[in-house]
Motif scaffolding. Structure first.
Motif, PDB file in Angstrom:
ATOM      1  N   VAL A  87       0.848  -1.187   0.024  1.00  0.00           N
ATOM      2  CA  VAL A  87       0.025   0.092  -0.065  1.00  0.00           C
ATOM      3  C   VAL A  87       0.770   1.160   0.099  1.00  0.00           C
ATOM      4  N   LYS A  88       0.046   2.344  -0.207  1.00  0.00           N
ATOM      5  CA  LYS A  88       1.040   3.625  -0.303  1.00  0.00           C
ATOM      6  C   LYS A  88       0.803   4.152   0.936  1.00  0.00           C
ATOM      7  N   ASN A  89       2.109   4.643   1.572  1.00  0.00           N
ATOM      8  CA  ASN A  89       1.955   4.946   3.108  1.00  0.00           C
ATOM      9  C   ASN A  89       0.822   6.097   3.497  1.00  0.00           C
ATOM     10  N   THR A  90       0.942   6.983   2.519  1.00  0.00           N
ATOM     11  CA  THR A  90      -0.096   8.355   2.893  1.00  0.00           C
ATOM     12  C   THR A  90      -1.455   7.654   2.811  1.00  0.00           C
ATOM     13  N   LEU A  91      -2.047   6.859   1.885  1.00  0.00           N
ATOM     14  CA  LEU A  91      -3.413   6.422   1.851  1.00  0.00           C
ATOM     15  C   LEU A  91      -3.728   5.644   3.128  1.00  0.00           C
ATOM     16  N   LEU A  92      -2.691   4.703   3.397  1.00  0.00           N
ATOM     17  CA  LEU A  92      -3.006   3.858   4.619  1.00  0.00           C
ATOM     18  C   LEU A  92      -3.180   4.714   5.879  1.00  0.00           C
ATOM     19  N   GLU A  93      -2.236   5.809   5.866  1.00  0.00           N
ATOM     20  CA  GLU A  93      -2.265   6.977   7.160  1.00  0.00           C
ATOM     21  C   GLU A  93      -3.641   7.296   7.259  1.00  0.00           C
ATOM     22  N   LYS A  94      -4.427   7.882   6.093  1.00  0.00           N
ATOM     23  CA  LYS A  94      -5.583   8.210   6.125  1.00  0.00           C
ATOM     24  C   LYS A  94      -6.596   7.406   6.292  1.00  0.00           C
ATOM     25  N   ALA A  95      -6.420   6.152   5.745  1.00  0.00           N
ATOM     26  CA  ALA A  95      -7.402   5.076   6.230  1.00  0.00           C
ATOM     27  C   ALA A  95      -7.394   4.776   7.671  1.00  0.00           C
ATOM     28  N   MET A  96      -6.248   4.976   8.277  1.00  0.00           N
ATOM     29  CA  MET A  96      -5.983   4.537   9.693  1.00  0.00           C
ATOM     30  C   MET A  96      -6.763   5.764  10.523  1.00  0.00           C
ATOM     31  N   GLU A  97      -6.473   6.898  10.008  1.00  0.00           N
ATOM     32  CA  GLU A  97      -7.156   8.068  10.615  1.00  0.00           C
ATOM     33  C   GLU A  97      -8.910   8.006  10.557  1.00  0.00           C
ATOM     34  N   ALA A  98      -9.096   7.753   9.180  1.00  0.00           N
ATOM     35  CA  ALA A  98     -10.641   7.402   9.181  1.00  0.00           C
ATOM     36  C   ALA A  98     -11.299   6.179  10.040  1.00  0.00           C
ATOM     37  N   SER A  99     -10.572   5.278  10.382  1.00  0.00           N
ATOM     38  CA  SER A  99     -11.038   4.091  10.966  1.00  0.00           C
ATOM     39  C   SER A  99     -11.376   4.447  12.389  1.00  0.00           C
ATOM     40  N   GLU A 100     -12.448   3.344  12.933  1.00  0.00           N
ATOM     41  CA  GLU A 100     -12.873   3.598  14.166  1.00  0.00           C
ATOM     42  C   GLU A 100     -11.873   3.059  15.166  1.00  0.00           C
ATOM     43  N   SER A 101     -10.954   2.171  14.773  1.00  0.00           N
ATOM     44  CA  SER A 101     -10.036   1.529  15.657  1.00  0.00           C
ATOM     45  C   SER A 101      -8.932   2.795  15.816  1.00  0.00           C
ATOM     46  N   ASP A 102      -8.227   2.663  17.095  1.00  0.00           N
ATOM     47  CA  ASP A 102      -7.381   3.542  17.441  1.00  0.00           C
ATOM     48  C   ASP A 102      -5.874   2.654  17.374  1.00  0.00           C
ATOM     49  N   PHE A 103      -5.337   3.360  16.020  1.00  0.00           N
ATOM     50  CA  PHE A 103      -4.019   2.850  15.696  1.00  0.00           C
ATOM     51  C   PHE A 103      -2.720   3.380  16.193  1.00  0.00           C
ATOM     52  N   GLY A 104      -3.251   4.312  17.191  1.00  0.00           N
ATOM     53  CA  GLY A 104      -2.040   4.972  17.990  1.00  0.00           C
ATOM     54  C   GLY A 104      -0.774   5.584  17.317  1.00  0.00           C
TER      55      GLY A 104
END
Length: 165
Positions: free
Chosen positions: A53-70
């Motif tokens: 995956v592209k890092n920036t896209l994954l980072e934005k997906a993590m931010e949008a997720s309900e889970s807390d990826f810390g």
């Protein structure tokens, strides 16, 4: 990639992350085509989804997720592969097995049951995590052991009584 394509990719990644309890991030750069194919095959056999995956896209997906990826987003540098699994130690075992032949993949971090693990130095610890099924099997074994002893003792006693008659 257009803005719309990026938006769709982020939505797809967010959907993949939703409700998942085991996510590993690894660096697979430098693996040749044959090794990459073998890694994908091993992941498929183990029921692990592997995706670069592209890092920036994954980072934005993590931010949008309900889970807390810390702090997990802090490892999103360079080549990143996402490994999504059902068992907590499955990806770690595959990474460790591959490292017998090569110095890749390198574990960047993991999200396991709401816990964050960062760094390749934690690979051995993650391999030793027991899956839900393993823990249940151990508990059942512990519960069965005393019952089996009682049944065995009763059967031995019954055998002694019949022999005495």
């Amino acid at each position: 990639m257009t803005r719309e394509e990026k938006s769709i990719a982020i939505e797809d990644l967010t959907a993949k992350l939703a409700g998942v309890n085991v996510i590993y991030l690894a660096d697979t750069s430098g693996l040749d085509a044959d090794s990459t194919s073998n890694l994908r095959r091993a992941c498929f056999k183990a029921g692990i989804k592997l995706e670069v995956v592209k890092n920036t896209l994954l980072e934005k997906a993590m931010e949008a997720s309900e889970s807390d990826f810390g702090d997990l987003s802090s490892v999103l540098k360079g080549n990143t592969s996402v490994m999504i699994a059902e068992t907590a130690n499955g990806p770690a075992k595959i990474i460790k097995e591959f490292r017998k032949k090569s110095d890749k993949p390198v574990l960047k971090g993991a999200y396991i049951n709401q816990e964050i693990y960062i760094g390749d130095n934690l690979l051995d610890s993650l391999v030793s995590i027991k899956s839900k099924e393993e823990v249940i099997a151990e508990i059942i074994g512990l519960l069965q052991s005393p019952a089996q002893r009682v049944i065995s003792a009763l059967q031995n006693q019954k055998g002694k009584e019949e022999a005495a008659e």
